[in-house]
Design an enzyme around this catalytic site. Structure first.
Site, PDB file in Angstrom:
ATOM      1  N   HIS A  86      -2.489  10.227  -1.313  1.00 47.09           N
ATOM      2  CA  HIS A  86      -2.749   8.989  -1.885  1.00 47.09           C
ATOM      3  C   HIS A  86      -2.614   8.991  -3.308  1.00 47.09           C
ATOM      4  CE1 HIS A  86      -3.757   5.684   1.004  1.00 47.09           C
ATOM      5  NE2 HIS A  86      -4.006   6.534   1.756  1.00 47.09           N
ATOM      6  N   GLU A  99       0.748  -1.245  -0.048  1.00 49.00           N
ATOM      7  CA  GLU A  99      -0.043   0.096  -0.017  1.00 49.00           C
ATOM      8  C   GLU A  99       0.748   1.338   0.049  1.00 49.00           C
ATOM      9  OE1 GLU A  99      -3.369   2.457   2.570  1.00 49.00           O
ATOM     10  OE2 GLU A  99      -2.659   0.402   3.397  1.00 49.00           O
ATOM     11  N   ASP A 155       2.340 -14.373  12.771  1.00 44.94           N
ATOM     12  CA  ASP A 155       1.462 -14.867  11.898  1.00 44.94           C
ATOM     13  C   ASP A 155       0.338 -13.815  11.412  1.00 44.94           C
ATOM     14  OD1 ASP A 155      -1.034 -16.249  11.119  1.00 44.94           O
ATOM     15  OD2 ASP A 155      -1.092 -17.629  12.496  1.00 44.94           O
ATOM     16  N   LYS A 205      -7.579 -15.276  16.212  1.00 42.48           N
ATOM     17  CA  LYS A 205      -7.684 -15.174  14.864  1.00 42.48           C
ATOM     18  C   LYS A 205      -9.388 -14.718  14.484  1.00 42.48           C
ATOM     19  CE  LYS A 205      -3.763 -18.048  13.423  1.00 42.48           C
ATOM     20  NZ  LYS A 205      -3.368 -18.968  13.053  1.00 42.48           N
TER      21      LYS A 205
END
Length: 601
Positions: free
Chosen positions: A586, A280, A488, A412
Site C-alpha cells: 500500500h 484505491e 447499482d 440494499k
C-alpha cells in the site's frame, strides 16, 4: 412594368393556403402541437415497454389513436410545406414576364434611388440592400441572384455581377457572432430565472429541449447560488441525453473514476479481462496477481446455484386469523399456477418461481421470487407483484396494501434472508492453487494461508458479529466491477455477502480456495449498463446487452465473473497479509513513502 401594379396583382393572386378551413396560423399551431404531444406520448410508452420488456407490437386503444394522430399531423405538415413551396411559385412572376428594361428600371422607384448590390459596393462597404429586394435578413439579393454565391446572372441582356463569397464572409461571420451573443444572453436570462426560483432546476431539460445546455445552466445557477466553484467537475465530453429519465436527475457534470483491468481471469475454460473502476491504489494490482496465480494453476470453476430476484410487499388485515388465511392461500401449491399466470403477464422474461410468507401479528410479508432474464430485474419483479396484489383484491377485499416493499426482499441492506435464501444470482467459485505457485507468485505458504483464513475470515468475523462478511475484502472487488459495468453500486451491500474457505489438499501440498456468494445482483441490460462507458466495459467482457441465443445467460456469466474476481482478490490479499506485505504494497501503490517526521522538522 410598374412595380406597384405588379405588387397589387401579386397580392390579389389566389394563394394555395386559402383552401384551408381555418386561418393558416391556427391550423399550423394545432397540428404542430398535436405532432409533438403525440410523439412525446409514444416515446414515453416505448421507453416504458423497453424497461418492462413488454412486446412493442402490443398496442392499447390509446396507442392506436396516438399513432393515427401522429400520421395525420405528419401528413398535414408535409402538405403545409408543399403548399408553401407551391405558393412561392404562384407569387413569383415568370422570367418571361420581366421586361428587358426592368432590371435597370428597378434602380429608381418613384424618383428614388434603389440601391442594387454589386461587387464594388460590397468591397467598399457601401452596399445598402433595398427594402423591396432584400425581404430576408440573411440573404443578399440583386436582380434574382441571392445568398452571396459567386454567380454571373444574365437577365435579358443585362449582366449583373454577384458578390463573391470572400466579400460576404465578414458579413456572415458578424451575423454568426450576433446569434452567439443572443444565445448566451438567453442563457443568462434562464440562469437568473433559476437563481430567483422562477424556473425549477429540475424542469430545464423539458423546457429547453437540450440536455447538455440544461446541465450547463443548472451548473452555473448552482455556482451563483452557493458561491462555490465547480471548476474541477467536468461538464463536456458526456452524453447527457443518455441519462435523461433513467439514470440521474439534475446533472451538473460527471465524476471521473479511473478504470483498470485485471486478468486474464481463467474461469470455466474461458479467459476474461476484468474492468475495475476504483480510486484505491493496489486493488487492481492485487486482483491481477490473484488472477495470475489462478491462471498458472489451471483456472477456476464456478457453479450457479440460484437465479431469482425478489420483492416483498407488506399487507395488513383486521385480524391475525385473516392474515394467516392469505398465507395459506399463497403457499398452497394448487394456487401457484394461477398466481404465476397473473404475475408473468407483465413481462416476456419475468417468471414467478416461489412465494414465501412471513407473519408479524396481522401483517403479512410476501416474498416473491422470479427469474428476470439479462436484467437485474427490480422493476420487472415489482410490476409482477403489483399484478398479483390487484388480483388478490377480489378474494381478499379487506386486504390493505401498506407498501410494495416491506424490507423482507431485502434490497440494499444486510439481511439474513439474503444470506440464507439468496437474491439475484447465487454462485460458488473454486480453484486449487499449486504449492509452487503459492510460493513463487503469492510469496507465502499453504499452511500460513489456511491458518490466517480460519482466524481472520471465520473466527474474527464471528467475534465481530458479521452478517455475510466472512471474507477479507469481497466488497472491494464487487464495487469496482459494479461501477465499471453500470450496476447499482448500492446493491454492493448484499452482493458482497461472501464466505471464503481455504483448505490444504493433496497431502497438504496444494491450496483449495473457494468463495460462496449467495446474492450477486447484476444485469447486462437496463439502468447504467446502456451508458457508453459502462457498455464498453461490458463489451470488453463479451457480455454487452441481452443474449439472443439464451436469454439470461449474459447476466449469469457476469455473476460468475464477479465471483471469480473476488476469488482472485481474496487469494492475493490474504497472501499479502500472511507474508507481511500489506503495508509495504500500500505504501508502494497508494501512499507516499516519505518520512513525514523529517519533513516536518
Amino acid at each position: 412594368m410598374d412595380l406597384r401594379r405588379r405588387s397589387s396583382s401579386s397580392s390579389a393572386a389566389a394563394k394555395a393556403s386559402d383552401a384551408l378551413p381555418l386561418p393558416l396560423h391556427l391550423t399550423n399551431a394545432f397540428f404542430f402541437t398535436l405532432f409533438f404531444s403525440v410523439a412525446y406520448y409514444l416515446l414515453n410508452r416505448w421507453r416504458d415497454k423497453i424497461r418492462s420488456s413488454s412486446p412493442l407490437h402490443m398496442l392499447s386503444l390509446s396507442d392506436i389513436a396516438a399513432v393515427f394522430a401522429l400520421l395525420a399531423s405528419v401528413i398535414y405538415l408535409l402538405g403545409f410545406f408543399g403548399i408553401h413551396f407551391v405558393q412561392s411559385f404562384v407569387a413569383r412572376p415568370a422570367d418571361d414576364d420581366v421586361e428587358p428594361s426592368e432590371c435597370s428600371s428597378l434602380d429608381k422607384v418613384d424618383g428614388q434611388e434603389n440601391n442594387v448590390i454589386t461587387a464594388d459596393s460590397v468591397t467598399k462597404g457601401t452596399a445598402q440592400p433595398s427594402p423591396l429586394l432584400c425581404t430576408e435578413p440573411v440573404k443578399l439579393v440583386a436582380c434574382g441572384v441571392d445568398n452571396g454565391i459567386m454567380v454571373d446572372s444574365v437577365m435579358k441582356g443585362k449582366r449583373v455581377i454577384q458578390p463573391s463569397f470572400q466579400n460576404v464572409k465578414p458579413v456572415l461571420k458578424e451575423f454568426a457572432s450576433s446569434v452567439d451573443r443572443v444565445y448566451h444572453d438567453e442563457d443568462d436570462v434562464v440562469i437568473d430565472s433559476v437563481v430567483n426560483g422562477l424556473v425549477p432546476s429540475y424542469s430545464l431539460e423539458s423546457r429547453l429541449g437540450d440536455c447538455r445546455r440544461a446541465a450547463a445552466i443548472r451548473r452555473e445557477a448552482l455556482q451563483r447560488t452557493t458561491g462555490r466553484s465547480l471548476g474541477g467537475l467536468p461538464l463536456e465530453g458526456f452524453d447527457y441525453n443518455a441519462i435523461l429519465g433513467q439514470c440521474c436527475e439534475m446533472p451538473v457534470g460527471y465524476v471521473q473514476v479511473p478504470v483498470g483491468v485485471a486478468g486474464p481471469l481463467l474461469l470455466d475454460g474461458a479467459e476474461y479481462t476484468v474492468p475495475m473502476a476504483t480510486t484505491e491504489g493496489c486493488l487492481v494490482a492485487s486482483t491481477n496477481r490473484g488472477c495470475k496465480a489462478i491462471y498458472a494453476s489451471g483456472g477456476a470453476t464456478s457453479v450457479l446455484l440460484r437465479d431469482g430476484m425478489s420483492r416483498a410487499p407488506v399487507v395488513r388485515f383486521a385480524t391475525a386469523n385473516r392474515a394467516a388465511e392469505l398465507k395459506f392461500f399463497l403457499e398452497d401449491p394448487l394456487n401457484f399456477d394461477t398466481l404465476a399466470v397473473v404475475f408473468n403477464k407483465s413481462s416476456r422474461f419475468g417468471r414467478l418461481q416461489s412465494i414465501k410468507c412471513s407473519i408479524a401479528g396481522r401483517n403479512v410479508y410476501l416474498r416473491f421470487t422470479c427469474s428476470t432474464g439479462d436484467a437485474m430485474g427490480m422493476n420487472m419483479v415489482s410490476k409482477g407483484v403489483q399484478n398479483v396484489l390487484d388480483f388478490l383484491q377480489s378474494d381478499f377485499p379487506d386486504m390493505d396494501v401498506i407498501g410494495i416493499s416491506g424490507n423482507y426482499c431485502s434490497d440494499k441492506k444486510p439481511a439474513a434472508v439474503n444470506w440464507i435464501e439468496g437474491r439475484g444470482k447465487s454462485v460458488v467459485c473454486e480453484a486449487t492453487i499449486k504449492e509452487h505457485i503459492v510460493k513463487k507468485v503469492l510469496k507465502t505458504s499453504v499452511a500460513a494461508l489456511v491458518e490466517l483464513n480460519m482466524l481472520k475470515n471465520l473466527a474474527g468475523s464471528a467475534v465481530a458479529g458479521a452478517l455475510g462478511g466472512y471474507n477479507a475484502h469481497a466488497s472491494n472487488i464487487v464495487s469496482a466491477i459494479f461501477i465499471a459495468t453500470g450496476q447499482d453500486p448500492a446493491q454492493n451491500v448484499e452482493s458482497s455477502h461472501c464466505i471464503t474457505m481455504m483448505e490444504a489438499v493433496n497431502d497438504g501440498r496444494d491450496l483449495h480456495v473457494s468463495v460462496t456468494m449467495p446474492s450477486i445482483e447484476v444485469g447486462t441490460v437496463g439502468g447504467g449498463t446502456q451508458l457508453p462507458s459502462q457498455s464498453a466495459c461490458l463489451n470488453l467482457l463479451g457480455l454487452k446487452g441481452a443474449s439472443k441465443d439464451s436469454p439470461g445467460s449474459n447476466s449469469r456469466v457476469l455473476a460468475t465473473i464477479v465471483a471469480g474476481s473476488v476469488l482472485a482478490g481474496e487469494l492475493s490479499l490474504m497472501s499479502a497479509i500472511a507474508a507481511g506485505q500489506l503495508v509495504k504494497s500500500h505504501m508502494k501503490y497508494n501512499r507516499s513513502s516519505r518520512d513525514m517526521s523529517r519533513v516536518s522538522s
